[in-house]
Design a protein around this motif. Sequence first.
Motif, PDB file in Angstrom:
ATOM      1  N   ALA A 148       0.855  -1.464   0.105  1.00  0.00           N
ATOM      2  CA  ALA A 148      -0.389   0.190   0.185  1.00  0.00           C
ATOM      3  C   ALA A 148       0.766   1.681  -0.295  1.00  0.00           C
ATOM      4  O   ALA A 148       0.817   2.248  -0.665  1.00  0.00           O
ATOM      5  N   THR A 149       1.801   1.236   0.583  1.00  0.00           N
ATOM      6  CA  THR A 149       2.912   2.456   0.455  1.00  0.00           C
ATOM      7  C   THR A 149       3.228   2.371  -0.610  1.00  0.00           C
ATOM      8  O   THR A 149       4.258   3.481  -0.714  1.00  0.00           O
ATOM      9  N   LEU A 150       3.746   1.243  -1.043  1.00  0.00           N
ATOM     10  CA  LEU A 150       4.930   1.599  -2.432  1.00  0.00           C
ATOM     11  C   LEU A 150       3.899   1.900  -3.304  1.00  0.00           C
ATOM     12  O   LEU A 150       4.478   2.834  -4.431  1.00  0.00           O
ATOM     13  N   LEU A 151       2.178   1.692  -3.324  1.00  0.00           N
ATOM     14  CA  LEU A 151       1.449   1.675  -4.663  1.00  0.00           C
ATOM     15  C   LEU A 151       1.234   3.466  -4.291  1.00  0.00           C
ATOM     16  O   LEU A 151       0.631   3.717  -5.156  1.00  0.00           O
ATOM     17  N   ASN A 152       1.068   4.077  -2.682  1.00  0.00           N
ATOM     18  CA  ASN A 152       0.763   5.660  -3.186  1.00  0.00           C
ATOM     19  C   ASN A 152       1.294   6.746  -3.932  1.00  0.00           C
ATOM     20  O   ASN A 152       0.079   7.134  -4.634  1.00  0.00           O
ATOM     21  N   PRO A 153       2.458   6.578  -3.889  1.00  0.00           N
ATOM     22  CA  PRO A 153       2.510   8.065  -5.832  1.00  0.00           C
ATOM     23  C   PRO A 153       1.898   7.132  -6.581  1.00  0.00           C
ATOM     24  O   PRO A 153       1.365   8.223  -7.509  1.00  0.00           O
ATOM     25  N   ILE A 154       1.278   6.355  -6.957  1.00  0.00           N
ATOM     26  CA  ILE A 154       1.037   5.634  -8.888  1.00  0.00           C
ATOM     27  C   ILE A 154      -0.801   6.057  -8.160  1.00  0.00           C
ATOM     28  O   ILE A 154      -0.708   7.013  -8.822  1.00  0.00           O
ATOM     29  N   LEU A 155      -1.024   5.653  -6.481  1.00  0.00           N
ATOM     30  CA  LEU A 155      -2.981   6.101  -6.583  1.00  0.00           C
ATOM     31  C   LEU A 155      -3.195   7.179  -6.602  1.00  0.00           C
ATOM     32  O   LEU A 155      -4.260   7.967  -7.015  1.00  0.00           O
ATOM     33  N   SER A 156      -1.965   8.252  -6.707  1.00  0.00           N
ATOM     34  CA  SER A 156      -2.074   9.084  -5.928  1.00  0.00           C
ATOM     35  C   SER A 156      -2.481  10.088  -7.343  1.00  0.00           C
ATOM     36  O   SER A 156      -2.878  11.304  -6.930  1.00  0.00           O
ATOM     37  N   PHE A 157      -2.235   9.893  -8.753  1.00  0.00           N
ATOM     38  CA  PHE A 157      -2.379  10.420 -10.009  1.00  0.00           C
ATOM     39  C   PHE A 157      -3.449   9.973 -10.795  1.00  0.00           C
ATOM     40  O   PHE A 157      -2.948   9.843 -11.678  1.00  0.00           O
ATOM     41  N   THR A 158      -4.329   8.943  -9.259  1.00  0.00           N
ATOM     42  CA  THR A 158      -5.622   8.266 -10.181  1.00  0.00           C
ATOM     43  C   THR A 158      -7.067   8.798  -9.756  1.00  0.00           C
ATOM     44  O   THR A 158      -6.522   9.495  -9.074  1.00  0.00           O
ATOM     45  N   ALA A 159      -7.966   8.590 -10.688  1.00  0.00           N
ATOM     46  CA  ALA A 159      -9.011   8.739 -10.861  1.00  0.00           C
ATOM     47  C   ALA A 159      -9.529   8.006  -9.191  1.00  0.00           C
ATOM     48  O   ALA A 159     -10.455   9.427  -8.383  1.00  0.00           O
ATOM     49  N   THR A 161      -7.898   8.397  -5.809  1.00  0.00           N
ATOM     50  CA  THR A 161      -7.508   9.200  -5.025  1.00  0.00           C
ATOM     51  C   THR A 161      -7.664  10.829  -5.232  1.00  0.00           C
ATOM     52  O   THR A 161      -7.474  11.365  -4.905  1.00  0.00           O
ATOM     53  N   ASP A 162      -8.868  10.754  -6.816  1.00  0.00           N
ATOM     54  CA  ASP A 162      -8.986  11.940  -6.920  1.00  0.00           C
ATOM     55  C   ASP A 162      -7.779  13.273  -7.771  1.00  0.00           C
ATOM     56  O   ASP A 162      -7.729  14.080  -7.211  1.00  0.00           O
ATOM     57  N   TRP A 163      -6.778  12.208  -8.261  1.00  0.00           N
ATOM     58  CA  TRP A 163      -5.808  13.082  -7.950  1.00  0.00           C
ATOM     59  C   TRP A 163      -5.049  13.382  -7.434  1.00  0.00           C
ATOM     60  O   TRP A 163      -4.707  14.635  -7.789  1.00  0.00           O
ATOM     61  N   LYS A 164      -5.055  13.598  -5.914  1.00  0.00           N
ATOM     62  CA  LYS A 164      -4.440  13.827  -4.788  1.00  0.00           C
ATOM     63  C   LYS A 164      -3.562  14.485  -5.767  1.00  0.00           C
ATOM     64  O   LYS A 164      -2.661  15.329  -4.727  1.00  0.00           O
ATOM     65  N   GLY A 165      -2.462  13.931  -6.140  1.00  0.00           N
ATOM     66  CA  GLY A 165      -0.916  14.422  -6.160  1.00  0.00           C
ATOM     67  C   GLY A 165      -0.957  15.663  -6.510  1.00  0.00           C
ATOM     68  O   GLY A 165       0.288  16.122  -6.593  1.00  0.00           O
ATOM     69  N   HIS A 166      -1.518  16.149  -7.538  1.00  0.00           N
ATOM     70  CA  HIS A 166      -1.839  17.169  -8.033  1.00  0.00           C
ATOM     71  C   HIS A 166      -2.302  18.547  -7.398  1.00  0.00           C
ATOM     72  O   HIS A 166      -2.186  19.524  -7.256  1.00  0.00           O
ATOM     73  N   ASP A 167      -1.876  18.524  -5.580  1.00  0.00           N
ATOM     74  CA  ASP A 167      -2.882  18.998  -5.044  1.00  0.00           C
ATOM     75  C   ASP A 167      -1.503  19.721  -3.681  1.00  0.00           C
ATOM     76  O   ASP A 167      -1.280  19.696  -2.917  1.00  0.00           O
ATOM     77  N   HIS A 168      -0.369  19.539  -4.578  1.00  0.00           N
ATOM     78  CA  HIS A 168       0.981  20.246  -3.957  1.00  0.00           C
ATOM     79  C   HIS A 168       1.647  21.441  -5.186  1.00  0.00           C
ATOM     80  O   HIS A 168       0.851  21.572  -6.372  1.00  0.00           O
ATOM     81  N   THR A 169       2.677  21.818  -4.858  1.00  0.00           N
ATOM     82  CA  THR A 169       3.293  23.289  -5.791  1.00  0.00           C
ATOM     83  C   THR A 169       3.749  21.670  -6.534  1.00  0.00           C
ATOM     84  O   THR A 169       3.762  20.825  -6.511  1.00  0.00           O
ATOM     85  N   ASP A 170       4.594  22.778  -7.670  1.00  0.00           N
ATOM     86  CA  ASP A 170       4.830  22.089  -8.714  1.00  0.00           C
ATOM     87  C   ASP A 170       6.554  21.261  -8.198  1.00  0.00           C
ATOM     88  O   ASP A 170       6.061  20.079  -8.489  1.00  0.00           O
ATOM     89  N   ASP A 171       7.219  22.239  -7.412  1.00  0.00           N
ATOM     90  CA  ASP A 171       8.140  21.012  -6.687  1.00  0.00           C
ATOM     91  C   ASP A 171       8.060  19.543  -5.899  1.00  0.00           C
ATOM     92  O   ASP A 171       8.789  19.089  -6.032  1.00  0.00           O
ATOM     93  N   GLU A 172       6.747  20.074  -5.292  1.00  0.00           N
ATOM     94  CA  GLU A 172       6.077  18.583  -4.302  1.00  0.00           C
ATOM     95  C   GLU A 172       5.680  17.870  -5.033  1.00  0.00           C
ATOM     96  O   GLU A 172       5.762  16.350  -4.802  1.00  0.00           O
ATOM     97  N   VAL A 173       5.108  17.936  -6.413  1.00  0.00           N
ATOM     98  CA  VAL A 173       4.877  17.347  -7.461  1.00  0.00           C
ATOM     99  C   VAL A 173       5.258  15.993  -7.960  1.00  0.00           C
ATOM    100  O   VAL A 173       5.220  14.843  -8.031  1.00  0.00           O
ATOM    101  N   GLU A 174       6.241  16.979  -8.718  1.00  0.00           N
ATOM    102  CA  GLU A 174       7.914  16.585  -9.126  1.00  0.00           C
ATOM    103  C   GLU A 174       8.494  15.652  -8.145  1.00  0.00           C
ATOM    104  O   GLU A 174       8.513  14.711  -8.918  1.00  0.00           O
ATOM    105  N   THR A 175       8.387  15.965  -7.144  1.00  0.00           N
ATOM    106  CA  THR A 175       9.457  14.798  -6.279  1.00  0.00           C
ATOM    107  C   THR A 175       8.146  13.506  -5.832  1.00  0.00           C
ATOM    108  O   THR A 175       9.295  12.114  -5.951  1.00  0.00           O
TER     109      THR A 175
END
Length: 232
Positions: A148-159, A161-175
């Motif tokens: 689950a921990t390893l999948l978390n960054p992958i799933l954060s850019f999917t529907a 999780t409502d694409w929660k990975g984009h709810d950050h600054t550009d630098d944080e998204v890139e990280t």
Amino acid sequence: MEDLNHPLNEEEIEQLDQFLLNRIDDHLITEEMDEGIFDISTLDGFLTAVVSGPVTIPPSVWLDSVWGDFEPEWDNEEDFSEVLALLIRHMNGIVQTLMEYPEDFEPLYLERILDDRSYVIVDEWCEGYLRGTQLSSEQWQSGGEEIATLLNPILSFTAVTDWKGHDHTDDEVETIQKTIAPNAREIHAYWLTRRDDVPQEELITNHDQPPVGRNDLCPCGSGKIYKKCCLH
């Protein structure tokens, strides 16, 4: 016979991408229908999950997910064989890299140019990866907190999780995006040592799929039918 272990070149990747994109008439799509996979980045993520998971997924199962509700109507067997060979070769290329040169593995992301700046687009790849995990979701869940921990960054850019990975600054998204590739490598390594503990029959039962028949494509990915390959 074509070498199914030979990785696709750039021209063949483009050929496969165009086939996926153009195989559906837009006028036939409704909101309730599953469009399947229609770009090379989504396919790359999907096949990476298929070959990285806890069980072996036969082509007879994962091909259905590629097509969704729009399985192509083939003019002849040669056309089908050509596309199937491209799919199998791309899958085998991913396997070879993850098995032999894992540090060289890199997802096929899309890119977008905006105001003369190039942006990496990971969403399609991540959606494809998620789609691949859903073919054996119960078995993936057996990985518990570590997976689950390893999948978390992958799933954060999917529907999901409502694409929660984009709810950050550009630098944080890139990280976050930079953790996807190494996590995919770790996931493959994790299940590689545990795959024998999950019998194939579980996958077939859970997805209401019949066992591989004598005239089905062999699960080994050779492109041959079962009775002329591993059953022989």
